[in-house]
Write a protein that holds these residues in place. Structure first.
Motif, short mmCIF file in Angstrom:
data_model
loop_
_atom_site.label_atom_id
_atom_site.label_comp_id
_atom_site.label_asym_id
_atom_site.label_seq_id
_atom_site.Cartn_x
_atom_site.Cartn_y
_atom_site.Cartn_z
N TYR A 2 3.98 -5.32 -2.89
CA TYR A 2 3.77 -4.19 -1.47
C TYR A 2 3.57 -5.87 -0.48
O TYR A 2 3.43 -6.30 0.16
CB TYR A 2 2.05 -4.51 -1.59
N ASP A 3 5.25 -5.28 -0.83
CA ASP A 3 6.68 -5.91 1.04
C ASP A 3 6.16 -5.12 1.71
O ASP A 3 5.75 -6.06 2.86
CB ASP A 3 7.91 -5.84 0.05
N LYS A 4 6.41 -4.11 2.54
CA LYS A 4 5.53 -3.33 3.48
C LYS A 4 4.66 -2.56 3.56
O LYS A 4 4.56 -1.68 2.53
CB LYS A 4 6.93 -1.96 3.50
N ILE A 5 3.83 -2.58 4.22
CA ILE A 5 2.14 -2.28 4.53
C ILE A 5 1.89 -1.62 5.77
O ILE A 5 2.00 -1.91 6.58
CB ILE A 5 0.97 -3.01 4.23
N GLY A 30 3.06 -11.97 0.95
CA GLY A 30 3.66 -12.06 1.07
C GLY A 30 4.32 -11.53 1.64
O GLY A 30 5.31 -11.03 1.56
N GLY A 31 3.85 -9.86 2.54
CA GLY A 31 4.18 -9.07 2.79
C GLY A 31 3.75 -8.87 4.67
O GLY A 31 3.82 -9.50 5.09
N ALA A 32 4.24 -7.69 4.81
CA ALA A 32 4.87 -7.54 6.31
C ALA A 32 4.19 -6.40 6.69
O ALA A 32 4.09 -5.46 6.04
CB ALA A 32 6.38 -7.78 6.17
N VAL A 33 3.54 -6.92 7.90
CA VAL A 33 2.53 -5.20 8.28
C VAL A 33 2.92 -4.48 9.62
O VAL A 33 3.74 -5.19 10.34
CB VAL A 33 0.98 -5.89 9.04
N ALA A 75 -3.02 -12.29 14.00
CA ALA A 75 -2.44 -13.81 14.44
C ALA A 75 -2.71 -14.61 13.69
O ALA A 75 -1.46 -14.98 13.44
CB ALA A 75 -2.18 -14.10 16.27
N SER A 76 -4.01 -14.97 13.40
CA SER A 76 -3.62 -16.00 13.02
C SER A 76 -3.27 -16.14 11.33
O SER A 76 -3.51 -16.87 10.81
CB SER A 76 -5.75 -16.62 12.85
N PHE A 77 -3.05 -14.83 10.59
CA PHE A 77 -2.54 -14.97 9.25
C PHE A 77 -1.32 -15.40 9.12
O PHE A 77 -0.80 -15.27 8.17
CB PHE A 77 -2.63 -13.43 9.39
N ASN A 78 -0.50 -15.50 10.30
CA ASN A 78 1.04 -15.79 10.31
C ASN A 78 1.91 -15.43 9.40
O ASN A 78 2.99 -15.65 9.20
CB ASN A 78 1.13 -17.56 10.29
N LEU A 79 1.71 -13.72 10.04
CA LEU A 79 2.66 -12.28 8.99
C LEU A 79 3.69 -12.17 10.23
O LEU A 79 3.11 -11.82 11.05
CB LEU A 79 2.39 -12.26 8.12
N GLN A 80 4.41 -10.94 9.58
CA GLN A 80 4.96 -10.06 10.27
C GLN A 80 4.24 -8.91 10.43
O GLN A 80 4.58 -8.65 9.76
CB GLN A 80 7.09 -9.90 9.30
N VAL A 81 4.40 -9.02 12.17
CA VAL A 81 3.59 -7.79 12.52
C VAL A 81 4.21 -6.67 13.13
O VAL A 81 4.82 -7.64 14.54
CB VAL A 81 2.24 -8.16 12.77
#
Length: 140
Positions: A2-5, A30-33, A75-81
């Motif tokens: 599930y890389d792209k959510i 390790g996915g992006a949202v 924002a605190s999850f430090n992932l690509q949004v």
């Protein structure tokens, strides 16, 4: 896997909770949202009127605010949004975006701004479950 959510949001408290669940899920995998807001089109009877343009502009501002607020919440999850917004029918636009851009998963709230007490799941989420090309996770 599930890389792209894709995470449709409408600015409701429920959709903000859905964004948090999606961010937690994506951070573990390790996915992006992509936070996605759909502005419903105006009825044909009022299109072209002076009030219609102002109303649509207000709806677009609301959508931008909803997207920015949701992004701050996770924002605190430090992932690509990524953020995206379109005008159209919510269920159709969600399913088309997911298919056209090859999302692996849609995470959507069971209810949005129009909370009908008699229904267990909102009409948009029901349509998305029926028509999406990829798995759909419903957050209650």
């Amino acid at each position: 896997m599930y890389d792209k959510i894709l995470v449709p949001i409408d600015g409701s408290e429920s959709s903000m909770e859905t964004a948090k669940h999606a961010a937690e899920f994506a951070s573990k995998l390790g996915g992006a949202v992509t936070l996605f807001h759909v502005v419903s089109p105006l009825p044909a009877a009022i299109q072209g009127t002076s009030h219609a343009r102002k109303f649509l502009e207000e709806m677009l501002r609301h959508g931008e605010e909803a997207l920015k607020d949701a992004k701050k919440e996770i924002a605190s999850f430090n992932l690509q949004v990524d953020l995206d917004m379109v005008v159209g029918g919510p269920a159709v636009e969600i399913c088309q975006k997911a298919e056209n851009e090859q999302y692996d998963l849609i995470i959507i709230g069971s209810k949005g701004l129009s909370k009908n007490r008699g229904f267990k799941m909102g009409s948009v989420s029901k349509r998305v479950v029926r028509h999406a090309h990829c798995p759909v996770l419903i957050v209650r």
